[in-house]
Design a protein around this motif. Sequence first.
Motif, PDB file in Angstrom:
ATOM      1  N   THR A 108       4.264   0.736   2.233  1.00 12.71           N
ATOM      2  CA  THR A 108       4.291  -0.487   3.036  1.00 12.71           C
ATOM      3  C   THR A 108       4.438  -1.696   2.125  1.00 12.71           C
ATOM      4  O   THR A 108       3.682  -1.855   1.162  1.00 12.71           O
ATOM      5  CB  THR A 108       3.016  -0.630   3.874  1.00 12.71           C
ATOM      6  N   PHE A 109       5.431  -2.544   2.412  1.00 13.43           N
ATOM      7  CA  PHE A 109       5.662  -3.780   1.671  1.00 13.43           C
ATOM      8  C   PHE A 109       5.053  -4.958   2.429  1.00 13.43           C
ATOM      9  O   PHE A 109       4.629  -4.817   3.581  1.00 13.43           O
ATOM     10  CB  PHE A 109       7.155  -3.988   1.444  1.00 13.43           C
ATOM     11  N   ASP A 110       5.021  -6.116   1.767  1.00 14.04           N
ATOM     12  CA  ASP A 110       4.377  -7.275   2.378  1.00 14.04           C
ATOM     13  C   ASP A 110       5.314  -8.089   3.263  1.00 14.04           C
ATOM     14  O   ASP A 110       4.916  -9.114   3.811  1.00 14.04           O
ATOM     15  CB  ASP A 110       3.745  -8.170   1.311  1.00 14.04           C
ATOM     16  N   GLU A 111       6.576  -7.647   3.405  1.00 15.61           N
ATOM     17  CA  GLU A 111       7.501  -8.310   4.323  1.00 15.61           C
ATOM     18  C   GLU A 111       8.609  -7.345   4.718  1.00 15.61           C
ATOM     19  O   GLU A 111       8.744  -6.260   4.135  1.00 15.61           O
ATOM     20  CB  GLU A 111       8.099  -9.573   3.704  1.00 15.61           C
ATOM     21  N   THR A 112       9.376  -7.717   5.729  1.00 13.96           N
ATOM     22  CA  THR A 112      10.448  -6.864   6.227  1.00 13.96           C
ATOM     23  C   THR A 112      11.540  -6.694   5.177  1.00 13.96           C
ATOM     24  O   THR A 112      11.928  -7.651   4.510  1.00 13.96           O
ATOM     25  CB  THR A 112      11.043  -7.448   7.521  1.00 13.96           C
TER      26      THR A 112
ATOM     27  N   SER B 210       0.837  -1.206   0.000  1.00 14.22           N
ATOM     28  CA  SER B 210       0.000   0.000   0.000  1.00 14.22           C
ATOM     29  C   SER B 210       0.872   1.257   0.000  1.00 14.22           C
ATOM     30  O   SER B 210       2.048   1.222   0.373  1.00 14.22           O
ATOM     31  CB  SER B 210      -0.915   0.021   1.235  1.00 14.22           C
ATOM     32  N   PHE B 211       0.247   2.354  -0.444  1.00 11.53           N
ATOM     33  CA  PHE B 211       0.839   3.685  -0.354  1.00 11.53           C
ATOM     34  C   PHE B 211      -0.024   4.527   0.576  1.00 11.53           C
ATOM     35  O   PHE B 211      -1.255   4.399   0.599  1.00 11.53           O
ATOM     36  CB  PHE B 211       0.865   4.375  -1.726  1.00 11.53           C
ATOM     37  N   LEU B 212       0.632   5.399   1.350  1.00 10.11           N
ATOM     38  CA  LEU B 212      -0.104   6.340   2.189  1.00 10.11           C
ATOM     39  C   LEU B 212       0.557   7.709   2.067  1.00 10.11           C
ATOM     40  O   LEU B 212       1.725   7.845   2.431  1.00 10.11           O
ATOM     41  CB  LEU B 212      -0.101   5.885   3.658  1.00 10.11           C
ATOM     42  N   PRO B 213      -0.136   8.737   1.519  1.00 12.56           N
ATOM     43  CA  PRO B 213      -1.506   8.680   0.999  1.00 12.56           C
ATOM     44  C   PRO B 213      -1.596   7.849  -0.280  1.00 12.56           C
ATOM     45  O   PRO B 213      -0.617   7.736  -1.012  1.00 12.56           O
ATOM     46  CB  PRO B 213      -1.832  10.145   0.702  1.00 12.56           C
ATOM     47  N   ALA B 214      -2.770   7.306  -0.541  1.00  9.07           N
ATOM     48  CA  ALA B 214      -3.009   6.552  -1.768  1.00  9.07           C
ATOM     49  C   ALA B 214      -3.274   7.528  -2.917  1.00  9.07           C
ATOM     50  O   ALA B 214      -3.397   8.740  -2.723  1.00  9.07           O
ATOM     51  CB  ALA B 214      -4.192   5.620  -1.571  1.00  9.07           C
TER      52      ALA B 214
END
Length: 261
Positions: A181-185, A163-167
Amino acid sequence: VAGSTAVFGLSGALCANGETTILTIDGSSVTDAATNSGTGSAVATFTIDNAGPSPSSISPFAASFIIMPTSVSVMFDESVLASSVAATDLGISGTCATLPTASVTGVAGAVVTFVLSGATCADGQTIIVTSLGSDVTDLLGNAGSNNQVVTYTKDTTGPSVASFLPATDLVISIPTSVNITFDETLSAGSVTAADFAVSGTCNILPTHSVSAVAGQQVFIALSGAVCANGQTATLTVNGSGINDTAGNAGSGSPVVTYTVD
């Protein structure tokens, strides 16, 4: 006293584990048969040890790996008796299709090394290694205690943007910070400004920099944008330039676009 040997009796000591008794003899206060005074001194230190060895850490530490570890080293808080160590002192569990077998390959002081062989693991499956301290003794024969546990996870897939914030949205002004935000560290050292690009129709596009990398998140700072109504700024991620902690490279080119309104 017999010839050159003097024997002293010691009584009344009360010592806990790790405490010491230090004996010092002053040679100058002793004479020989001809009444010549002695010289020098001698010191002996006795340390109480009634506690067994406890595993303090296991190397490699718990982590994700492209290739699962084939050996582990268990560090104890004191030297262990080599003959007290067996393959069964390392517990093996987990979700791998075939869990490895352990064998002892070396004992050096407080470090015990085990080889792990025969594991078959798919992406996301685990090997859990448990060092059983109670099965090991120190050099005085004291039985150990406590356990140490590490988990190794097979990881063969790279990180991707979640995801991106803001989208993507209409904005009054281009954001000055974007949280991706990525799906893993992530491996923080693999993330640089070159892994991102800014494009669009703004009169002056913002410059970008990586302000922080924390776990699964990357924070991008944007500055200097000059945009009229309806103009856009797009942030693109080069996934192949960013690695996870296991060393897998990401993929794809996800984007977020902001339109000035």
